[in-house]
Scaffold this motif. Structure first.
Motif, PDB file in Angstrom:
ATOM      1  N   GLY A 106      29.015  39.630  84.074  1.00 25.25           N
ATOM      2  CA  GLY A 106      29.704  40.556  84.967  1.00 25.25           C
ATOM      3  C   GLY A 106      30.362  39.869  86.144  1.00 25.25           C
ATOM      4  O   GLY A 106      31.380  40.346  86.659  1.00 25.25           O
ATOM      5  N   HIS A 107      29.786  38.734  86.597  1.00 25.62           N
ATOM      6  CA  HIS A 107      30.394  38.040  87.740  1.00 25.62           C
ATOM      7  C   HIS A 107      31.773  37.496  87.382  1.00 25.62           C
ATOM      8  O   HIS A 107      32.678  37.496  88.224  1.00 25.62           O
ATOM      9  CB  HIS A 107      29.486  36.919  88.241  1.00 25.62           C
ATOM     10  CG  HIS A 107      29.287  35.786  87.284  1.00 25.62           C
ATOM     11  ND1 HIS A 107      28.628  35.925  86.074  1.00 25.62           N
ATOM     12  CD2 HIS A 107      29.653  34.470  87.350  1.00 25.62           C
ATOM     13  CE1 HIS A 107      28.605  34.763  85.444  1.00 25.62           C
ATOM     14  NE2 HIS A 107      29.215  33.864  86.195  1.00 25.62           N
ATOM     15  N   LEU A 108      31.947  37.059  86.128  1.00 25.81           N
ATOM     16  CA  LEU A 108      33.267  36.587  85.709  1.00 25.81           C
ATOM     17  C   LEU A 108      34.253  37.742  85.620  1.00 25.81           C
ATOM     18  O   LEU A 108      35.400  37.631  86.070  1.00 25.81           O
ATOM     19  CB  LEU A 108      33.168  35.896  84.348  1.00 25.81           C
ATOM     20  CG  LEU A 108      32.468  34.549  84.278  1.00 25.81           C
ATOM     21  CD1 LEU A 108      32.552  33.982  82.874  1.00 25.81           C
ATOM     22  CD2 LEU A 108      33.074  33.572  85.269  1.00 25.81           C
ATOM     23  N   GLN A 109      33.823  38.848  85.036  1.00 22.77           N
ATOM     24  CA  GLN A 109      34.701  40.013  84.940  1.00 22.77           C
ATOM     25  C   GLN A 109      35.105  40.502  86.330  1.00 22.77           C
ATOM     26  O   GLN A 109      36.263  40.857  86.563  1.00 22.77           O
ATOM     27  CB  GLN A 109      34.008  41.138  84.174  1.00 22.77           C
ATOM     28  CG  GLN A 109      33.839  40.846  82.688  1.00 22.77           C
ATOM     29  CD  GLN A 109      32.927  41.849  82.016  1.00 22.77           C
ATOM     30  OE1 GLN A 109      31.705  41.737  82.150  1.00 22.77           O
ATOM     31  NE2 GLN A 109      33.486  42.812  81.308  1.00 22.77           N
ATOM     32  N   PHE A 172      35.952  16.789  76.086  1.00 22.69           N
ATOM     33  CA  PHE A 172      34.984  17.333  77.033  1.00 22.69           C
ATOM     34  C   PHE A 172      35.362  18.747  77.444  1.00 22.69           C
ATOM     35  O   PHE A 172      36.521  19.153  77.344  1.00 22.69           O
ATOM     36  CB  PHE A 172      34.858  16.443  78.273  1.00 22.69           C
ATOM     37  CG  PHE A 172      36.131  16.273  79.071  1.00 22.69           C
ATOM     38  CD1 PHE A 172      36.372  17.029  80.208  1.00 22.69           C
ATOM     39  CD2 PHE A 172      37.090  15.327  78.699  1.00 22.69           C
ATOM     40  CE1 PHE A 172      37.533  16.857  80.957  1.00 22.69           C
ATOM     41  CE2 PHE A 172      38.249  15.144  79.439  1.00 22.69           C
ATOM     42  CZ  PHE A 172      38.474  15.914  80.570  1.00 22.69           C
ATOM     43  N   THR A 173      34.358  19.491  77.879  1.00 24.52           N
ATOM     44  CA  THR A 173      34.578  20.843  78.365  1.00 24.52           C
ATOM     45  C   THR A 173      34.688  20.846  79.884  1.00 24.52           C
ATOM     46  O   THR A 173      34.131  19.980  80.568  1.00 24.52           O
ATOM     47  CB  THR A 173      33.440  21.791  77.957  1.00 24.52           C
ATOM     48  OG1 THR A 173      32.230  21.381  78.605  1.00 24.52           O
ATOM     49  CG2 THR A 173      33.235  21.789  76.450  1.00 24.52           C
ATOM     50  N   ARG A 174      35.384  21.838  80.386  1.00 26.19           N
ATOM     51  CA  ARG A 174      35.397  22.138  81.821  1.00 26.19           C
ATOM     52  C   ARG A 174      35.179  23.640  81.962  1.00 26.19           C
ATOM     53  O   ARG A 174      35.845  24.432  81.294  1.00 26.19           O
ATOM     54  CB  ARG A 174      36.723  21.734  82.481  1.00 26.19           C
ATOM     55  CG  ARG A 174      36.991  20.253  82.458  1.00 26.19           C
ATOM     56  CD  ARG A 174      38.346  19.897  83.045  1.00 26.19           C
ATOM     57  NE  ARG A 174      38.407  20.128  84.490  1.00 26.19           N
ATOM     58  CZ  ARG A 174      39.475  19.838  85.247  1.00 26.19           C
ATOM     59  NH1 ARG A 174      40.559  19.345  84.685  1.00 26.19           N
ATOM     60  NH2 ARG A 174      39.456  20.062  86.538  1.00 26.19           N
ATOM     61  N   GLY A 175      34.233  24.033  82.799  1.00 23.58           N
ATOM     62  CA  GLY A 175      34.032  25.459  83.050  1.00 23.58           C
ATOM     63  C   GLY A 175      32.656  25.985  82.755  1.00 23.58           C
ATOM     64  O   GLY A 175      32.353  27.141  83.086  1.00 23.58           O
ATOM     65  N   LEU A 176      31.777  25.191  82.151  1.00 25.44           N
ATOM     66  CA  LEU A 176      30.455  25.720  81.837  1.00 25.44           C
ATOM     67  C   LEU A 176      29.587  25.908  83.074  1.00 25.44           C
ATOM     68  O   LEU A 176      28.549  26.593  82.999  1.00 25.44           O
ATOM     69  CB  LEU A 176      29.756  24.820  80.818  1.00 25.44           C
ATOM     70  CG  LEU A 176      30.346  24.912  79.397  1.00 25.44           C
ATOM     71  CD1 LEU A 176      29.675  23.919  78.458  1.00 25.44           C
ATOM     72  CD2 LEU A 176      30.223  26.314  78.843  1.00 25.44           C
ATOM     73  N   ALA A 177      29.992  25.357  84.211  1.00 25.95           N
ATOM     74  CA  ALA A 177      29.275  25.642  85.456  1.00 25.95           C
ATOM     75  C   ALA A 177      29.312  27.130  85.777  1.00 25.95           C
ATOM     76  O   ALA A 177      28.397  27.664  86.421  1.00 25.95           O
ATOM     77  CB  ALA A 177      29.885  24.845  86.613  1.00 25.95           C
ATOM     78  N   LYS A 178      30.342  27.837  85.319  1.00 25.37           N
ATOM     79  CA  LYS A 178      30.441  29.279  85.557  1.00 25.37           C
ATOM     80  C   LYS A 178      29.347  30.049  84.831  1.00 25.37           C
ATOM     81  O   LYS A 178      29.070  31.204  85.165  1.00 25.37           O
ATOM     82  CB  LYS A 178      31.811  29.794  85.115  1.00 25.37           C
ATOM     83  CG  LYS A 178      32.984  29.198  85.875  1.00 25.37           C
ATOM     84  CD  LYS A 178      34.304  29.848  85.506  1.00 25.37           C
ATOM     85  CE  LYS A 178      34.696  29.560  84.085  1.00 25.37           C
ATOM     86  NZ  LYS A 178      36.025  30.152  83.741  1.00 25.37           N
TER      87      LYS A 178
END
Length: 258
Positions: A106-109, A172-178
């Protein structure tokens, strides 16, 4: 009245001691208003998800410059139709969150709902700093309120081919900290590109859904979640030692042959 949007679930959620962080930056030529939105608007789900966000106005040129120059500008030139608009941006609104490992998304939405609301009031671009991706206002305006979760919109999977540090190609990924999870790094050796890409993406998807992974863990080799790929294991990513120093803004796990 707008119909409420269902919250994005995490179907494999396992609580950890990690924290989820979010930083969206909405840029505009002129001042942006303090906006109020309600569930259903711009995809905001029911619940108190806005309470976990901090919204801050910025107009200091030096503060703005840190996000529109250097590597951020390189990303903007790739992602935006007209990156030169950033040079005349006099205002920015940051939408940030720092919360315990959440059981849903929900925080992303809520963050993206606010970003879409700011676009409706004049913002021309939004930077998702943890994913390292800019989004044009025109694209954000096409996102329907009821849109489903899309891994590719939230997590940036990058192939680096410059051979930095003598490591060759790196995925590599970027964004999994979210998602309160470590990012994923893999050195791509000749003949392994397709398999490594599948493993990295499927591992990222599992982490996004709330699963966990740790250094020393084996994966692949008959693991249905990873498509039965060749066996790999996870190690702690050590920048400059076992892989290049990458712009992650997060810790990471390194996928290596088992």
């Amino acid at each position: 009245m707008d119909a409420a949007t269902a919250v994005w679930p995490r179907l494999n959620y396992q609580r950890t001691a990690r924290r989820a962080v979010l930083r969206l930056l909405a840029f505009a030529a002129g001042p942006l208003p303090d906006i109020k939105i309600k569930p259903g608007e711009y995809g905001l789900p029911d619940g108190d998800h806005l309470a976990g966000l901090t919204v801050t106005q910025h107009d200091d040129p030096a503060w703005l410059d840190q996000w529109r120059t250097g590597l951020w500008r390189t990303d903007a030139e790739h992602d935006l139709v007209d990156a030169d608009q950033l040079d005349v941006a006099g205002h920015c609104v940051s939408i940030t969150a720092d919360l315990p490992d959440p059981p849903d998304l929900g925080h992303l939405q809520a963050g993206w709902a606010l970003a879409q609301g700011l676009v409706a009031h004049g913002a021309f671009a939004v930077l998702d700093t943890y994913a390292g991706r800019w989004v044009d206002a025109a694209l954000l305006e096409t996102w329907p309120p009821e849109r489903p979760f899309d891994l590719d919109e939230e997590v940036n999977v990058v192939l680096r081919t410059d051979g930095a540090g003598g490591f060759g190609h790196v995925l590599f990924t970027r964004g999994l900290a979210k998602f309160a999870r470590p990012d994923v790094v893999a050195v791509v050796r000749p003949g392994t590109a397709r398999t490594v890409n599948r493993v990295v993406r499927q591992l990222a998807g599992m982490l996004v859904e709330g699963g966990t992974a740790i250094a020393g863990q084996r994966l692949g080799a008959g693991d249905p979640a990873l498509g039965g790929a060749a066996a790999f294991r996870l190690a702690v990513y050590d920048p400059g030692v076992n892989a290049p120093d990458l712009p992650l803004d997060n810790d990471a796990l390194l996928v290596v042959p088992a």
